[in-house]
Each structure stands twice: as structure tokens, then as C-alpha cells.
Design a protein around this motif. Structure first.
Motif, PDB file in Angstrom:
ATOM      1  N   SER A 100     115.198 -75.117  47.433  1.00 51.50           N
ATOM      2  CA  SER A 100     114.482 -76.048  48.313  1.00 51.50           C
ATOM      3  C   SER A 100     113.956 -75.375  49.575  1.00 51.50           C
ATOM      4  O   SER A 100     113.346 -76.040  50.414  1.00 51.50           O
ATOM      5  N   CYS A 101     114.184 -74.096  49.730  1.00 52.24           N
ATOM      6  CA  CYS A 101     113.827 -73.419  50.976  1.00 52.24           C
ATOM      7  C   CYS A 101     112.310 -73.277  51.110  1.00 52.24           C
ATOM      8  O   CYS A 101     111.600 -72.990  50.137  1.00 52.24           O
ATOM      9  N   HIS A 102     111.837 -73.447  52.320  1.00 51.91           N
ATOM     10  CA  HIS A 102     110.412 -73.218  52.588  1.00 51.91           C
ATOM     11  C   HIS A 102     110.091 -71.729  52.436  1.00 51.91           C
ATOM     12  O   HIS A 102     110.931 -70.865  52.750  1.00 51.91           O
ATOM     13  N   PRO A 103     108.892 -71.412  51.973  1.00 51.21           N
ATOM     14  CA  PRO A 103     108.523 -69.992  51.828  1.00 51.21           C
ATOM     15  C   PRO A 103     108.424 -69.304  53.188  1.00 51.21           C
ATOM     16  O   PRO A 103     108.113 -69.943  54.204  1.00 51.21           O
ATOM     17  N   THR A 104     108.716 -68.017  53.197  1.00 50.27           N
ATOM     18  CA  THR A 104     108.586 -67.214  54.408  1.00 50.27           C
ATOM     19  C   THR A 104     107.470 -66.186  54.207  1.00 50.27           C
ATOM     20  O   THR A 104     106.903 -66.073  53.117  1.00 50.27           O
ATOM     21  N   LYS A 105     107.174 -65.440  55.252  1.00 47.67           N
ATOM     22  CA  LYS A 105     106.092 -64.460  55.205  1.00 47.67           C
ATOM     23  C   LYS A 105     106.666 -63.070  55.447  1.00 47.67           C
ATOM     24  O   LYS A 105     107.200 -62.799  56.529  1.00 47.67           O
ATOM     25  N   PRO A 106     106.586 -62.202  54.435  1.00 42.79           N
ATOM     26  CA  PRO A 106     107.273 -60.908  54.526  1.00 42.79           C
ATOM     27  C   PRO A 106     106.738 -59.990  55.620  1.00 42.79           C
ATOM     28  O   PRO A 106     107.455 -59.115  56.094  1.00 42.79           O
ATOM     29  N   ASP A 107     105.489 -60.184  56.057  1.00 39.38           N
ATOM     30  CA  ASP A 107     104.910 -59.288  57.060  1.00 39.38           C
ATOM     31  C   ASP A 107     105.014 -59.851  58.469  1.00 39.38           C
ATOM     32  O   ASP A 107     104.352 -59.362  59.382  1.00 39.38           O
ATOM     33  N   MET A 108     105.837 -60.891  58.638  1.00 40.83           N
ATOM     34  CA  MET A 108     105.961 -61.523  59.952  1.00 40.83           C
ATOM     35  C   MET A 108     107.430 -61.686  60.339  1.00 40.83           C
ATOM     36  O   MET A 108     108.320 -61.550  59.501  1.00 40.83           O
ATOM     37  N   LEU A 109     107.640 -61.988  61.609  1.00 40.77           N
ATOM     38  CA  LEU A 109     108.958 -62.393  62.063  1.00 40.77           C
ATOM     39  C   LEU A 109     109.113 -63.875  61.728  1.00 40.77           C
ATOM     40  O   LEU A 109     108.381 -64.721  62.248  1.00 40.77           O
ATOM     41  N   ASN A 110     110.054 -64.188  60.846  1.00 40.45           N
ATOM     42  CA  ASN A 110     110.277 -65.563  60.422  1.00 40.45           C
ATOM     43  C   ASN A 110     111.399 -66.180  61.264  1.00 40.45           C
ATOM     44  O   ASN A 110     112.521 -65.663  61.275  1.00 40.45           O
ATOM     45  N   VAL A 111     111.069 -67.271  61.943  1.00 44.10           N
ATOM     46  CA  VAL A 111     112.020 -67.940  62.811  1.00 44.10           C
ATOM     47  C   VAL A 111     112.505 -69.207  62.106  1.00 44.10           C
ATOM     48  O   VAL A 111     111.733 -70.145  61.897  1.00 44.10           O
ATOM     49  N   HIS A 112     113.780 -69.211  61.728  1.00 44.58           N
ATOM     50  CA  HIS A 112     114.374 -70.321  60.986  1.00 44.58           C
ATOM     51  C   HIS A 112     114.967 -71.320  61.983  1.00 44.58           C
ATOM     52  O   HIS A 112     115.982 -71.047  62.627  1.00 44.58           O
ATOM     53  N   LEU A 113     114.312 -72.477  62.112  1.00 41.76           N
ATOM     54  CA  LEU A 113     114.815 -73.532  62.988  1.00 41.76           C
ATOM     55  C   LEU A 113     115.787 -74.408  62.192  1.00 41.76           C
ATOM     56  O   LEU A 113     115.437 -74.917  61.127  1.00 41.76           O
ATOM     57  N   VAL A 114     116.998 -74.566  62.709  1.00 47.24           N
ATOM     58  CA  VAL A 114     118.033 -75.321  62.000  1.00 47.24           C
ATOM     59  C   VAL A 114     118.418 -76.545  62.830  1.00 47.24           C
ATOM     60  O   VAL A 114     119.226 -76.452  63.763  1.00 47.24           O
TER      61      VAL A 114
END
Length: 989
Positions: A38-52
Motif C-alpha cells: 500500500s506504500c506510495h511510490p518514491t523517487k530514487p533520484d530525490m530525497l524522499n521525505v516520509h511524513l507519518v
């Protein structure tokens, strides 16, 4: 093993090739995309900020559990959990991108039962789509320092079972989440790994440890949480959250927060989107600099937040939108709604290596003079009551199984174990047994435990009636430690039923308050048992006040069969010998066939301890002291001692008295030296005839505060053992860890508090040793202690403080009660054993288990019916010394939950640190075992279906997990420190 898939919905139990198969949870919807899918996709070439988005809901702290749930007593703290869950569900439905995690099953269970069936279906859909995700999932978020592992496993099992049965696989948490406990135990990490968690996140660690980890980007690591279990059985990926569990500064949008909302109308003069985006990008960049990957996590929530979830989600939606819009301008930051498990999955996908940790995270300090080591001892009476309640619950569970259906509905009415299970589960919370709650909340925890025991007493009475054939009324005497039991005080004839919850026979001393001078005691075979009447001590008369009137105590040893009971008959002799007399001089020594203890005739204090079997003798002096608690008026720091913080004003404690006034009693059954150190400190040094341990029964209180000084009361054992700064403490009552004064294995410690900074939690035992001698101290509750000087071991017994330590509880730890209005009096026991280091564990492991699971005494007045069954064992044979029966409890109508534990570490014993095989079909006398399936530790997954992420530590090859095949379905082998959990299909014999 032919265990069924979790997806199946078969309701009945049946046998398939000798293996029990049945569902652990409901069928998941076919549309499920929960968990990692169910996880949203992330972007491998960016800093991904996971808001919880999350809320931290204490299961009692400043308010009681009920007050927190309903939102009562908002004059203390504005918090209402039912409104949080109402509001969050409503907001999740408005945007499918939104996520929320929930932790405390105790609250969710209560809320769930109040919902309509349509609302329950709506929530199930949110769970099946991964929009509402459970993390941790225990009944509460347990404390890690002062909890015993058996109670932790129970409360985790309880919470996870509800989630499993309600939501199926989508309700199973993938991540352990201990964002608030005040230091972290290695045994907890080991348990979480064995429960199938893929990772573990927490918020608090020592400020020096964090600084080093930030520098080297080691805030995410692989915790190797056992030195006995073969990796990766107890390996757990562990992440340290960047802001404790709070949002980044300036980004709190709850009704309890003061931060400005996102104002995104450009026509208004207070438009602030550009400023918000700029500040957020700066925070994200700073955080990424101290973590290892292009993924970072931000906790968006805090204590009891999201009561009006619209405030949070409206602003988070905007934050995600406006920050991500900057990608069109070349900003390489991607913000998304996430959960801890989704974040963990991205870390796993990086396939990096991780720093390895083998020790624990104690003690915890958040500044140079702020060590959170006081709560190891805070509220010592509650800590003891919780430990007794755990023992009572295990017996309640066992007798519910052994007695069959009559135990629940029998001659004494309807009994249940559920009330006690819930009370004990709540008591594991990190502001419960820890002692860090307000006084009225501590009273509520105790009330719940008392209520739970009342329900269990009916069940126990029914079970024992069924097993013995006697429906005579059973009396429970819960105040025997202060010589109070109305039946024994007034009866000329009575019987004592002794139930032993351990899976091996136990010899145990019994002390009963009586008013006669001589008694005949007979065992279940009618054989006379040696007994002695001794006078009640003045200290006991003082502490019991008007609750009992016995002048004497009847002392004798009982021998109870494994997992069973025996019965002793007691009759008053009208013309018997007088009770033992007290002598008002200090004896030079007391001894039995195993031990000898000498005393200094000038001071009345202990002077040596000898093991007569091994021909060992050590110098041993023991006394009581108190540290002057800081009032926050020091040059170095304004930090005072309080419920959490231990901060003595000086490194040198005040001796309460250099001498002890003594009286002694010497009889064939027991020898006692009664010591008085002051009007508020006394002790009995006691040696029973057949005991290999010396008992020190201490009584402390009311702690005087007329001098306006808070006091931290300790006992200190000073010995001739050459310790070279090393000492050893247990972790949650299980594995032992080596400690060293002024040292941390993980970083170069700059010691700023030489006493408090060397205190560690002692849950059931601690010891000091050299090449020749080992002195082990077994405690009867969780306490704090350390080895400040070589050859010395000190244990804090009681705390009475006059200032709050500014950690939120807003109340000094100054306990009083109706019985003790001038300050609480606490009584407890320390058991000392002296052994050779190579064989010491063979003595102290079983001794500690006896203290944790001590026999239950019930009483019946007059003569028993002649057909009464006076002795019973639930086992066909005692289990081997290395094996502990950890859990035996009713699971449903036809099945029971069984946990067997190897209770020795791999290095502890030449004899007992070997694998042991047990045949499950040959265990019980009242049960036919018809089928068996193995589960993980928390009983919410089939063992053979438990799949966990694998992680690679730095600079070390990953060992392969050792596997083995059982000779048959029924024979199971336990290796050192292994716990195996089974569901058994059973029939009553």
C-alpha cells in the motif's frame, strides 16, 4: 508443518497428519493492498521525505485510562482518545492519499466495540487499503526497564490477537514502535524480532550517543539482541527518530499547537507558502545530512493529537503539494504520506550495510545532569504489586486450563482471567509500572489489578474445587508479608493449599500469622512436618498497624509438586511448647548445612558469607544509606530528582546508622537476626533450614522529610570480590548483560553524574564476580542499582522526593496513603547466593524464577472432607532444569497456548546450557494433546510462515540461521534462550 494459510476462513479445528491447523485471523478482502503493497511510490533520484501522521496516547499518565479515553478531567490535560479515532477516520475517508498509524490496542479495542457495524466495515476497508495502519500493536507501549519479559509477551499477545482476529493479515503490524520509553532494553529487541517484526523505531537515546551517531550517520543500525540465539533470530533493524516523536519545529498543526497554518491565498497579505517551503526544505536537508539514505522520516503528531484531525491533514495536504511543486524548479525533494513500515521498506531496498549493536540503550540521559535512572525504583510498592499480580495471573491462566470448564463456571460462581489479563497489560505501560504517573493514576492501576485478582480468585477456587473434590470455601490472604490472615490468626484447625506454578517441584518457606504457641503440621500423606512458632517482630507489628493482631508466626517448609498443589493440615496444640524466644544480643554467626553468615558483634552488621558446600568465604558488609536528592539549586544544573530523574546532591551517601540494634531467634526451622537501623529502617537477616540463599527482608519508611530534603534510600553490599569495575544485570528478567562503571560500549563516555550515570535497571537479579567468587542478588521487583566502587553492589529501595523533575508529571514523588499518612512504608526481600562463577547460573536462574512465580497459598477452615484429593500435579513429570513453562493459557474452547523456554544462556552453565528435548504428548496429566502447530513468539503468525526482512551488518558476514528437524511432531528441542510457542488441540482426560 502443515499449518493453514492465514487467508483461510475455516472456523473449526481439525487434525491433519498430527498437526493442528486453524486460522489466526479473518479472511482478508481480495481487494487488500495493505502493508508494504500500500506504500506510495518514491523517487530514487530525490530525497524522499516520509511524513507519518500519528498520535501518542498514553495508557494512563496524568489521567487514568478511562479519563484519557473519554476526554474527562481536561483540567489536568486536554485529551480524549475516542475523539481522536472518530476524527482520524473521518479525515482518512476524504483523501485516499492520507495515512495514519495507530499504536495502543487498549484504546482502539474500546473504541471499536462502540462503533456501528457499518463504521466497523468502513474501518476495515481503510485497514485493508493500508490507509490506517497499526504499528507495535500491543495492548500498550510497554516500559522497557521495569517490565518482566513474561508480562511483556502477554500484553503483546493480547493486543496482536485482537488485531489479527478483527482485521486478519492487514491488521498485523510490521514495525515495533517505542517512541516514548526512557531507554531501551536488549531483551525487548530480541522479543520483537521473535514476534516477527521487520524493524523497530524509537525516539529517546542518550544525548552523547545521539551526537556520535549523527556524526557517523549511525542513527539506523542492526541490533543483535541476543548472545545465545543464532543470528538473525534476535537481529532487529532499529531506527532512531529525528525529533523524538514530535514534528519538526514550526510544523505542528494540532489544536494544541501554536504554529501558523499554511496560508496559501496569494491575494492575502499573510500569505506564507514560500516561507513554509523554504523552512521545510532547510529542515529536510539538515536531517538528511545525519542519516544514511535518500529517505528520511518525520513524525507528524505528538501526545494525544488529532482530536481535530482536519487541522493536521489540511495543512499536510498543502505542505506535500507546495513542496513537491518545487520539483519543477529543480528541487530534488519528494514529500509523501507514509508509515514506518513504508519507510522501512525503502531502507531495505537500498541493500546497504548497517552498524551493528550488541549492548542496550541504558542508562538514558537527555543532558549532562539529567539521567532517567530514578524510575528504575520509583513507586516500589506498585512495582512489587505488579510483580505479584503477574504471578497470580500465570496461576489463574494455568488453573483455567488444568481445571477445565468448571473453573469458569463452578461452585463459587463465574470467574474469568480476562479482567486480570487486561489489568496486567495496562500495567506494563511506560507510565505505569515505571512509577512515572500521577498518584491518582497509580492508585487506578492498583485498583485494576486488585479487581482482576478478585475475578481470578473465583476461577482459582472453582478450579481447585474441581481438582480436589472439595467445595469448602477458600480464603485468600494477600497480606502475609506483614503477618495478616484472619483465618490463621483465629482458627484452631485449618488447611493450607499450596499451588506451585513452576514446572518443577519447589521447596518454599511458609510463614503464617497465629496466636497459638504450638501447632502440629501434617503433609498430604499425614506425615508430621517440622514447624516452629516465632514471635512477630516489632517492625512487622508497626507496619501492619491495625490490620492484624497475631502475636506469633508459624514457620514451616512446604514441598509442592510441579504445576500442581499439595495440602498441609495445621492443628493447634493446647499444651505445646512455648514459641521460640528472642535473644537481645548479636550472634557471632547463623548457619545451616549450606551457608554460614557472620556478624560483627560491635556493630551488629553482616561481616562475612560462606558457602559451606564449595568452601567459599567472602567478606560481606551490608548497610543502608540515603542520597540527598537535588532540589534543583546546584551550581552545575537546576535539574532536581523526581519520578524519572535520579540526581543525588553528593556522590557520598549518608549512612543511616553505623550500627544496628539487634535481636535474634535461632530454631531448627529458621534463624533470624532482626536489625533496627533507625525508626524508619529495619531488616531481618533470615536463613531457613533447607535454603541455599540468604534472605534480607528490608522495611523502609516513612522516609523522613522534616529536614526538607528528598531522599533516595539504598542498601549497599561491600565485599572482598575483586570486580575491576565490572558488574552484571539482567535484561527484563532474562539475558544477563555485563556493565562497567563509567563506561559505555558504544561511545567514549564523558561522565557527568558519577552515581546516577552508573545506575542500571535490575529486573530480577544482579551479580558481581571475580575468578573465584560470585555474589548474586535476586530482587523481588524491579529496582535500580549499580556498582559504584569495586567489590560493591548497591540497590535503590525507596524514593521520597519533594520536587517535580520537570518531565511532565507535574507532581513530586511523595507517596502517602490512608494507612501511612506520614509517608509510604515499603517492605521487600533480597536473596543472596554465593557460588563459583562457573556454576552460579545453575543456582540463581531457578531462584529468580521462584521469586517471580512464587506459590499461591489458599486456606480452608476446619477439617477437609475425607475424600478430598490432597495432592495434584498437572505434569506427568517435572520438566528438565533448563526448561521453564512460560505460558499455559486457554486460547479457545478446545485449544491452549503453550510456551516452553530454555532459560539458560549459551555460556552460563556446563550442565544446563545444552539443548533439551520435550515430548508435548507426554506433558500433562489432565489433558490429551491431540494436535499441535507452532507459532511465533506473539502467537499471531504461524512459525513457518513468518518471513522477515534480512539485513546485513557492517564488517561481518551474515551467519546462516541454524535449523533443525524435530524427531517427530510431538518432540520439540529447545536451545539456549529459545522460546517456542505452540497452539495445542486438547481434550480433557
Amino acid at each position: 508443518m502443515a499449518a493453514m494459510s492465514l487467508q483461510l476462513t475455516v472456523v473449526s479445528l481439525f487434525l491433519l497428519g498430527g498437526v493442528l491447523t486453524f486460522p489466526l485471523g479473518q479472511e482478508a478482502e481480495h481487494t487488500s493492498t495493505c502493508g508494504y503493497e500500500s506504500c506510495h511510490p518514491t523517487k530514487p533520484d530525490m530525497l524522499n521525505v516520509h511524513l507519518v501522521p500519528h498520535t501518542h496516547d498514553d495508557v494512563g499518565w496524568l489521567k487514568t485510562v478511562d479519563q484519557y479515553f473519554y476526554g474527562d478531567r481536561n483540567d489536568i490535560q486536554h485529551a480524549g482518545v475516542q475523539y481522536i479515532l472518530d476524527s482520524v477516520v473521518d479525515q482518512l475517508l476524504k483523501n485516499p492519499d492520507r495515512r495514519f498509524i495507530y499504536v495502543e490496542t487498549a484504546f482502539f479495542y474500546r473504541w471499536w466495540r462502540q462503533q456501528s457495524s457499518s463504521m466497523q466495515q468502513t474501518v476495515k476497508q481503510l485497514v485493508n487499503e493500508g490507509r490506517l495502519e497499526f504499528v507495535n500493536g500491543g495492548w500498550c507501549m510497554s516500559d522497557e526497564a521495569t517490565t518482566h519479559y513474561s508480562a511483556v509477551i502477554d500484553q503483546m499477545t493480547m493486543g496482536l490477537r485482537f488485531l489479527n482476529e478483527t482485521f486478519g493479515p492487514c491488521g498485523r503490524p510490521r514495525v515495533a514502535w517505542h517512541i516514548d520509553p526512557f531507554g531501551h532494553a536488549r531483551e525487548h529487541a530480541s522479543m520483537f524480532a521473535q514476534m516477527g517484526y521487520d524493524g523497530f523505531f524509537f525516539g529517546r537515546l542518550d544525548y552523547q550517543d545521539r551526537a556520535r551517531r549523527m556524526m557517523y550517520r549511525e542513527q539506523e543500525l542492526l541490533w543483535r539482541a541476543s548472545d545465545s540465539l543464532t543470528p538473525p533470530m534476535a537481529d532487529l533493524f532499529t531506527g532512531i527518530l529525528p525529533n523524538g516523536y514530535n514534528p519538526p519545529e514550526g510544523f505542528c498543526w494540532d489544536q494544541s499547537c501554536d504554529d501558523a497554518p499554511i496560508r496559501d491565498d496569494p491575494d492575502l497579505e499573510d500569505y506564507n507558502v514560500d516561507d513554509v517551503v523554504k523552512r521545510f526544505l532547510a529542515i529536510a536537508e539538515g536531517q538528511s545530512a545525519v542519516y544514511k539514505t535518500n529517505h528520511i522520516i518525520m513524525t507528524m503528531g505528538s501526545d494525544f493529537q488529532y482530536e481535530n484531525a482536519n487541522l493536521w491533514y489540511k495543512n499536510l495536504d498543502k505542505l506535500i503539494h507546495y513542496v513537491n511543486a518545487q520539483q519543477a524548479n529543480g528541487i530534488k525533494v519528494n514529500v509523501l504520506y507514509s508509515t514506518p513500515s513504508c519507510y522501512l521498506q525503502e531502507l531495505h531496498r537500498t541493500n546497504l550495510t548497517w552498524a551493528l549493536k550488541n549492548d542496550d540503550f541504558f542508562p538514558y540521559a537527555d543532558d549532562a545532569h539529567d539521567f532517567w535512572t530514578g524510575y528504575f525504583t520509583s513507586r516500589p510498592a506498585l512495582k512489587r504489586y505488579e510483580r505479584i499480580s503477574n504471578s497470580n495471573l500465570q496461576m489463574c491462566n494455568q488453573l483455567e486450563v488444568l481445571g477445565g470448564p468448571v473453573s469458569r463456571r463452578g461452585p463459587f460462581g463465574v470467574g474469568d482471567s480476562k479482567t486480570m489479563k487486561e489489568a496486567m497489560a495496562v500495567a506494563q505501560h511506560h507510565d505505569a509500572v515505571s512509577g512515572t504517573e500521577k498518584q491518582h493514576v497509580a492508585n487506578d492501576y492498583a485498583r485494576r489489578l486488585a479487581n482482576g485478582w478478585q475475578h481470578c480468585q473465583v476461577l482459582v477456587s472453582n478450579s481447585l474445587a474441581g481438582l480436589s473434590g472439595s467445595t469448602a470455601e477458600r480464603i485468600y490472604c494477600d497480606n502475609l508479608n506483614i503477618s495478616v490472615c484472619p483465618l490463621t490468626e483465629s482458627s484452631k484447625k485449618f488447611s493450607v493449599n499450596v499451588y506451585n506454578p513452576l514446572a518443577r517441584p519447589v521447596t518454599w518457606p511458609v510463614r503464617l500469622p497465629v496466636n497459638g504457641t504450638a501447632y502440629v503440621v501434617s503433609d498430604a500423606n499425614g506425615k508430621s512436618v517440622d514447624s516452629q512458632v516465632v514471635p512477630v517482630s516489632p517492625a512487622t507489628r508497626e507496619v501492619r498497624r491495625s490490620r492484624g493482631f497475631a502475636v506469633n508466626e508459624l514457620v514451616f517448609q512446604v514441598q509442592a509438586p510441579p504445576l500442581g498443589y499439595t495440602t498441609y493440615s495445621v492443628s493447634l496444640l493446647q499444651n505445646g511448647p512455648p514459641p521460640a524466644s528472642t535473644q537481645h544480643h548479636t550472634p557471632t554467626a547463623i548457619k545451616n548445612k549450606f551457608l554460614q553468615v557472620t556478624f560483627d558483634p560491635d556493630t551488629g552488621l553482616l561481616s562475612s558469607l560462606s558457602n559451606l558446600e564449595t568452601k567459599q568465604t567472602i567478606k560481606l558488609t551490608q548497610n543502608f544509606y540515603w542520597y540527598n536528592a537535588s532540589d534543583g539549586n546546584n551550581v552545575e544544573s537546576i535539574q532536581p530528582s523526581g519520578a524519572y530523574i535520579f540526581r543525588p546532591n553528593s556522590s557520598t551517601p549518608f549512612v543511616i546508622s553505623k550500627t544496628a540494634k539487634t535481636e535474634s531467634i535461632q530454631t531448627p526451622a529458621v534463624q533470624e537476626v532482626r536489625q533496627w537501623f533507625s525508626p524508619w529502617v529495619s531488616q531481618v537477616v533470615r536463613l531457613y533450614a533447607d535454603s541455599r540463599a540468604l534472605e534480607l527482608e528490608w522495611t523502609v519508611g516513612p522516609v523522613p522529610i522534616d529536614d526538607d530534603l528528598g531522599k533516595e534510600v539504598i542498601t549497599r553490599l561491600d565485599t572482598s570480590i575483586q570486580t575491576a569495575q565490572y558488574f552484571y544485570t539482567d535484561s527484563n528478567g532474562r539475558e544477563v548483560l555485563q556493565r562497567k562503571t563509567d563506561f559505555r560500549p558504544t561511545w567514549n563516555l564523558k561522565q557527568s553524574e558519577p552515581i546516577a550515570g552508573n545506575y542500571y535497571p535490575i529486573n530480577s537479579r544482579a551479580f558481581i564476580k571475580d575468578d573465584d567468587d560470585q555474589l548474586t542478588v535476586v530482587t523481588d521487583r524491579s529496582q535500580g542499582g549499580g556498582s559504584i566502587n569495586n567489590g560493591s553492589l548497591e540497590i535503590m529501595l525507596h524514593r521520597r522526593l519533594l520536587y517535580d523533575d520537570v518531565r511532565g508529571v507535574a507532581e513530586p514523588l511523595n507517596e502517602t496513603s490512608g494507612i501511612f499518612p506520614k509517608g509510604l512504608v515499603v517492605r521487600g526481600r533480597l536473596l543472596l547466593s554465593l557460588d563459583r562463577p562457573a556454576s552460579a547460573a545453575d543456582a540463581h536462574r531457578p531462584l529468580a524464577q521462584e521469586v517471580v512465580l512464587q506459590p499461591l497459598l489458599t486456606f480452608t477452615g476446619g477439617d477437609l472432607h475425607p475424600n478430598t484429593r490432597l495432592e495434584f500435579s498437572g505434569l506427568q513429570a517435572a520438566l528438565p532444569p533448563a526448561v521453564h513453562l512460560l505460558t499455559l493459557s486457554q486460547w479457545d474452547k478446545d485449544s491452549v497456548l503453550l510456551r516452553l523456554e530454555h532459560q539458560f544462556q549459551s555460556w552460563e552453565s556446563k550442565v544446563n546450557s545444552q539443548p533439551v528435548t520435550v515430548n508435548l504428548q507426554k506433558l500433562f496429566t489432565t489433558l490429551d494433546v491431540l494436535g499441535v502447530s507452532e507459532l511465533n513468539l506473539s502467537a499471531n503468525q504461524w512459525k513457518d510462515e513468518m518471513k522477515r526482512f534480512s539485513w546485513t551488518p557492517e564488517s561481518e558476514e551474515q551467519p546462516l540461521l541454524k535449523t533443525f528437524e524435530d524427531p517427530s511432531t510431538w518432540e520439540v528441542t529447545l536451545r539456549p534462550m529459545e522460546i517456542r510457542t505452540f497452539l495445542l488441540k486438547v481434550g480433557l482426560r
